[in-house]
Design a protein around this motif. Sequence first.
Motif, PDB file in Angstrom:
ATOM      1  N   ALA A 174     -56.264  14.946   5.564  1.00  0.00           N
ATOM      2  CA  ALA A 174     -57.091  14.569   4.412  1.00  0.00           C
ATOM      3  C   ALA A 174     -56.319  14.743   3.110  1.00  0.00           C
ATOM      4  O   ALA A 174     -56.413  13.899   2.206  1.00  0.00           O
ATOM      5  CB  ALA A 174     -58.366  15.410   4.391  1.00  0.00           C
ATOM      6  N   GLU A 175     -55.534  15.824   2.991  1.00  0.00           N
ATOM      7  CA  GLU A 175     -54.750  16.041   1.774  1.00  0.00           C
ATOM      8  C   GLU A 175     -53.684  14.964   1.604  1.00  0.00           C
ATOM      9  O   GLU A 175     -53.441  14.485   0.482  1.00  0.00           O
ATOM     10  CB  GLU A 175     -54.100  17.428   1.820  1.00  0.00           C
ATOM     11  N   LEU A 176     -53.045  14.571   2.711  1.00  0.00           N
ATOM     12  CA  LEU A 176     -52.045  13.508   2.634  1.00  0.00           C
ATOM     13  C   LEU A 176     -52.686  12.195   2.188  1.00  0.00           C
ATOM     14  O   LEU A 176     -52.131  11.478   1.340  1.00  0.00           O
ATOM     15  CB  LEU A 176     -51.363  13.326   3.988  1.00  0.00           C
ATOM     16  N   LEU A 177     -53.852  11.875   2.747  1.00  0.00           N
ATOM     17  CA  LEU A 177     -54.537  10.641   2.365  1.00  0.00           C
ATOM     18  C   LEU A 177     -54.981  10.674   0.908  1.00  0.00           C
ATOM     19  O   LEU A 177     -54.930   9.657   0.209  1.00  0.00           O
ATOM     20  CB  LEU A 177     -55.740  10.408   3.280  1.00  0.00           C
ATOM     21  N   GLU A 178     -55.428  11.845   0.444  1.00  0.00           N
ATOM     22  CA  GLU A 178     -55.813  11.968  -0.965  1.00  0.00           C
ATOM     23  C   GLU A 178     -54.617  11.721  -1.876  1.00  0.00           C
ATOM     24  O   GLU A 178     -54.718  11.026  -2.886  1.00  0.00           O
ATOM     25  CB  GLU A 178     -56.405  13.347  -1.225  1.00  0.00           C
ATOM     26  N   LEU A 179     -53.477  12.316  -1.505  1.00  0.00           N
ATOM     27  CA  LEU A 179     -52.268  12.111  -2.302  1.00  0.00           C
ATOM     28  C   LEU A 179     -51.855  10.640  -2.300  1.00  0.00           C
ATOM     29  O   LEU A 179     -51.495  10.086  -3.341  1.00  0.00           O
ATOM     30  CB  LEU A 179     -51.122  12.965  -1.754  1.00  0.00           C
ATOM     31  N   GLN A 180     -51.915  10.015  -1.114  1.00  0.00           N
ATOM     32  CA  GLN A 180     -51.537   8.614  -1.043  1.00  0.00           C
ATOM     33  C   GLN A 180     -52.485   7.740  -1.864  1.00  0.00           C
ATOM     34  O   GLN A 180     -52.048   6.804  -2.540  1.00  0.00           O
ATOM     35  CB  GLN A 180     -51.511   8.141   0.415  1.00  0.00           C
ATOM     36  N   ALA A 181     -53.774   8.059  -1.816  1.00  0.00           N
ATOM     37  CA  ALA A 181     -54.744   7.299  -2.602  1.00  0.00           C
ATOM     38  C   ALA A 181     -54.488   7.476  -4.096  1.00  0.00           C
ATOM     39  O   ALA A 181     -54.562   6.521  -4.875  1.00  0.00           O
ATOM     40  CB  ALA A 181     -56.159   7.744  -2.248  1.00  0.00           C
ATOM     41  N   LEU A 182     -54.192   8.712  -4.512  1.00  0.00           N
ATOM     42  CA  LEU A 182     -53.887   8.961  -5.918  1.00  0.00           C
ATOM     43  C   LEU A 182     -52.662   8.163  -6.338  1.00  0.00           C
ATOM     44  O   LEU A 182     -52.652   7.539  -7.412  1.00  0.00           O
ATOM     45  CB  LEU A 182     -53.655  10.456  -6.133  1.00  0.00           C
ATOM     46  N   CYS A 183     -51.619   8.160  -5.500  1.00  0.00           N
ATOM     47  CA  CYS A 183     -50.400   7.415  -5.816  1.00  0.00           C
ATOM     48  C   CYS A 183     -50.662   5.913  -5.840  1.00  0.00           C
ATOM     49  O   CYS A 183     -50.060   5.180  -6.642  1.00  0.00           O
ATOM     50  CB  CYS A 183     -49.305   7.744  -4.805  1.00  0.00           C
ATOM     51  N   THR A 229     -45.686   9.688  -3.013  1.00  0.00           N
ATOM     52  CA  THR A 229     -46.407  10.567  -2.089  1.00  0.00           C
ATOM     53  C   THR A 229     -45.521  11.686  -1.569  1.00  0.00           C
ATOM     54  O   THR A 229     -45.879  12.866  -1.608  1.00  0.00           O
ATOM     55  CB  THR A 229     -46.971   9.757  -0.908  1.00  0.00           C
ATOM     56  N   ILE A 230     -44.337  11.339  -1.075  1.00  0.00           N
ATOM     57  CA  ILE A 230     -43.475  12.367  -0.483  1.00  0.00           C
ATOM     58  C   ILE A 230     -42.912  13.290  -1.559  1.00  0.00           C
ATOM     59  O   ILE A 230     -42.696  14.490  -1.331  1.00  0.00           O
ATOM     60  CB  ILE A 230     -42.361  11.711   0.360  1.00  0.00           C
ATOM     61  N   THR A 231     -42.701  12.759  -2.778  1.00  0.00           N
ATOM     62  CA  THR A 231     -42.256  13.609  -3.881  1.00  0.00           C
ATOM     63  C   THR A 231     -43.356  14.576  -4.291  1.00  0.00           C
ATOM     64  O   THR A 231     -43.085  15.746  -4.605  1.00  0.00           O
ATOM     65  CB  THR A 231     -41.827  12.747  -5.085  1.00  0.00           C
ATOM     66  N   ASP A 255     -55.836  18.898  -8.681  1.00  0.00           N
ATOM     67  CA  ASP A 255     -56.503  20.004  -7.989  1.00  0.00           C
ATOM     68  C   ASP A 255     -57.677  20.534  -8.803  1.00  0.00           C
ATOM     69  O   ASP A 255     -58.692  20.959  -8.236  1.00  0.00           O
ATOM     70  CB  ASP A 255     -55.510  21.139  -7.715  1.00  0.00           C
ATOM     71  N   GLY A 256     -57.550  20.494 -10.131  1.00  0.00           N
ATOM     72  CA  GLY A 256     -58.666  20.903 -10.974  1.00  0.00           C
ATOM     73  C   GLY A 256     -59.841  19.956 -10.854  1.00  0.00           C
ATOM     74  O   GLY A 256     -61.008  20.384 -10.811  1.00  0.00           O
ATOM     75  N   LEU A 257     -59.571  18.670 -10.766  1.00  0.00           N
ATOM     76  CA  LEU A 257     -60.642  17.685 -10.623  1.00  0.00           C
ATOM     77  C   LEU A 257     -61.376  17.840  -9.291  1.00  0.00           C
ATOM     78  O   LEU A 257     -62.583  17.616  -9.201  1.00  0.00           O
ATOM     79  CB  LEU A 257     -60.071  16.267 -10.719  1.00  0.00           C
ATOM     80  N   ARG A 258     -60.632  18.256  -8.238  1.00  0.00           N
ATOM     81  CA  ARG A 258     -61.221  18.354  -6.911  1.00  0.00           C
ATOM     82  C   ARG A 258     -62.264  19.469  -6.799  1.00  0.00           C
ATOM     83  O   ARG A 258     -62.967  19.566  -5.801  1.00  0.00           O
ATOM     84  CB  ARG A 258     -60.126  18.588  -5.872  1.00  0.00           C
ATOM     85  N   GLN A 259     -62.359  20.326  -7.795  1.00  0.00           N
ATOM     86  CA  GLN A 259     -63.358  21.395  -7.765  1.00  0.00           C
ATOM     87  C   GLN A 259     -64.781  20.866  -7.941  1.00  0.00           C
ATOM     88  O   GLN A 259     -65.745  21.493  -7.524  1.00  0.00           O
ATOM     89  CB  GLN A 259     -63.090  22.417  -8.880  1.00  0.00           C
ATOM     90  N   TYR A 260     -64.925  19.716  -8.582  1.00  0.00           N
ATOM     91  CA  TYR A 260     -66.237  19.187  -8.927  1.00  0.00           C
ATOM     92  C   TYR A 260     -66.859  18.454  -7.742  1.00  0.00           C
ATOM     93  O   TYR A 260     -66.172  17.717  -7.021  1.00  0.00           O
ATOM     94  CB  TYR A 260     -66.124  18.266 -10.143  1.00  0.00           C
ATOM     95  N   ARG A 261     -68.163  18.657  -7.561  1.00  0.00           N
ATOM     96  CA  ARG A 261     -68.844  18.053  -6.417  1.00  0.00           C
ATOM     97  C   ARG A 261     -68.745  16.532  -6.417  1.00  0.00           C
ATOM     98  O   ARG A 261     -68.617  15.907  -5.359  1.00  0.00           O
ATOM     99  CB  ARG A 261     -70.329  18.473  -6.411  1.00  0.00           C
ATOM    100  N   VAL A 262     -68.800  15.933  -7.588  1.00  0.00           N
ATOM    101  CA  VAL A 262     -68.732  14.472  -7.683  1.00  0.00           C
ATOM    102  C   VAL A 262     -67.380  13.978  -7.159  1.00  0.00           C
ATOM    103  O   VAL A 262     -67.299  12.989  -6.416  1.00  0.00           O
ATOM    104  CB  VAL A 262     -68.940  14.031  -9.143  1.00  0.00           C
ATOM    105  N   SER A 315     -59.042   4.318   2.736  1.00  0.00           N
ATOM    106  CA  SER A 315     -57.636   4.439   3.125  1.00  0.00           C
ATOM    107  C   SER A 315     -57.458   4.126   4.607  1.00  0.00           C
ATOM    108  O   SER A 315     -56.501   3.445   4.996  1.00  0.00           O
ATOM    109  CB  SER A 315     -57.132   5.852   2.828  1.00  0.00           C
ATOM    110  N   ALA A 316     -58.367   4.610   5.431  1.00  0.00           N
ATOM    111  CA  ALA A 316     -58.302   4.308   6.863  1.00  0.00           C
ATOM    112  C   ALA A 316     -58.446   2.806   7.101  1.00  0.00           C
ATOM    113  O   ALA A 316     -57.728   2.219   7.929  1.00  0.00           O
ATOM    114  CB  ALA A 316     -59.394   5.071   7.612  1.00  0.00           C
TER     115      ALA A 316
END
Length: 406
Positions: free
Chosen positions: A45-54, A65-67, A320-327, A339-340
């Motif tokens: 899930a963390e890898l997919l989140e990073l890829q989506a952000l990139c 992503t790999i960087t 990571d700060g944004l990920r704290q929020y429920r939304v 992504s899938a």
Amino acid sequence: MRRNRNFIFLKDVAGLACTAFGGPQAHVAMMLRLLVAKRRYLTAAELLELQALCALLPGPTSTQTITAIGLRLGGPNLAYLTLLIWCLPAVIIMTVAGLLLSHVDGGRTAQIVQFVQPVAVGFVAFSAYRIAEKVIHTKTSVALMVAAAMVAYFFQLPWVLPVLLLAGGSVTTLRYRKHAIVQDKKPLQVEWANFGLWLGIFLGAALLGHYTEWLPMRLFENFYRNGSLVFGGGQVLAPLLFAEFVEFKHYLTSAEFLSGLGMVQALPGPNFAFASYIGALAMRPTGLGTTGQLVGAVVGALGIFLPGIFLIFFAIRFWDGLRQYRVVKASLEGVNAVSAGLVCAAALLLYHPLADRMLDMPGCPPGWRLPLNPLLVGITFLVLLWERIPSVAIIGAALLAGWLVG
């Protein structure tokens, strides 16, 4: 202990740089297998989140992503080493191709890599299976995955990917109340240094490129501008570079451009390494010989890769700060499902361009033949499912088979 882990990570990055064929979708498949399933540097899930952000940022998605993974594991120093090791093999090969263009046998290269593409499709199909297994848990996620796969398959436009990711996140955002409230939220801090660095170089390069007659500076501005504004990866970058360097500035001929484009598609690592090839050829009129072409290759690589790296360094520091929020947490369910779906669509899209090849069945009447490409895709999928043979061995076997047949 941490130093040893960083060394192992860089060794893994070097392995991926030499074996990760097939573009971003196949790259994430191999990252899932090596960096997630085997090494457990992060979760799927963390890898997919990073890829989506990139994917929401301009620049080379796989490289970002790999960087970003390197940045999380060991800070900026490890991130820059990750970037260097990931890009270097493809950049060196494309630079040599630019220097020795008249001696490159494109037909022989195509023969050697003829089995790599269906194997890469097998990697992507296996990635889609693994991703769905890990992140698809609700009917909403299933619907988003199927819808995203259909849209991405039928509408192959550069803006579709970020729009789908945003749309998927928006749908599941409505379910934010199902997520627990984080009691001790850390304050959201945005560090603007890397954004300022990206913007400063963008404006400075534009001014210097406009007012100077020095070709390396103008090339750096051209590549930095394209690297800052392109969404969708190397497939979208190629027509932009063709329009600028072939049709408008005539630094390359159409045949030279297409030869390099075909070669970079057959290489592991980032497709953006194509810029080093163009940079090497663009410096031919200077009369500086090999030295000038090497300068052009370095300028091309720096110009095309740096913008995306500065932007991901800027974005990941407050992610990571944004990920704290429920939304935001709720939106990630939709982002992962989309992504899938995108990986499912990629498996189909990557399969279509493969040339039809049939395999004669020994001892059977004439006409009894098996389609070779689906067979290779299926065998690759089953071998990956077995989890006993490393990715590098699979790619090596495909290259060896192509060399023997060729």
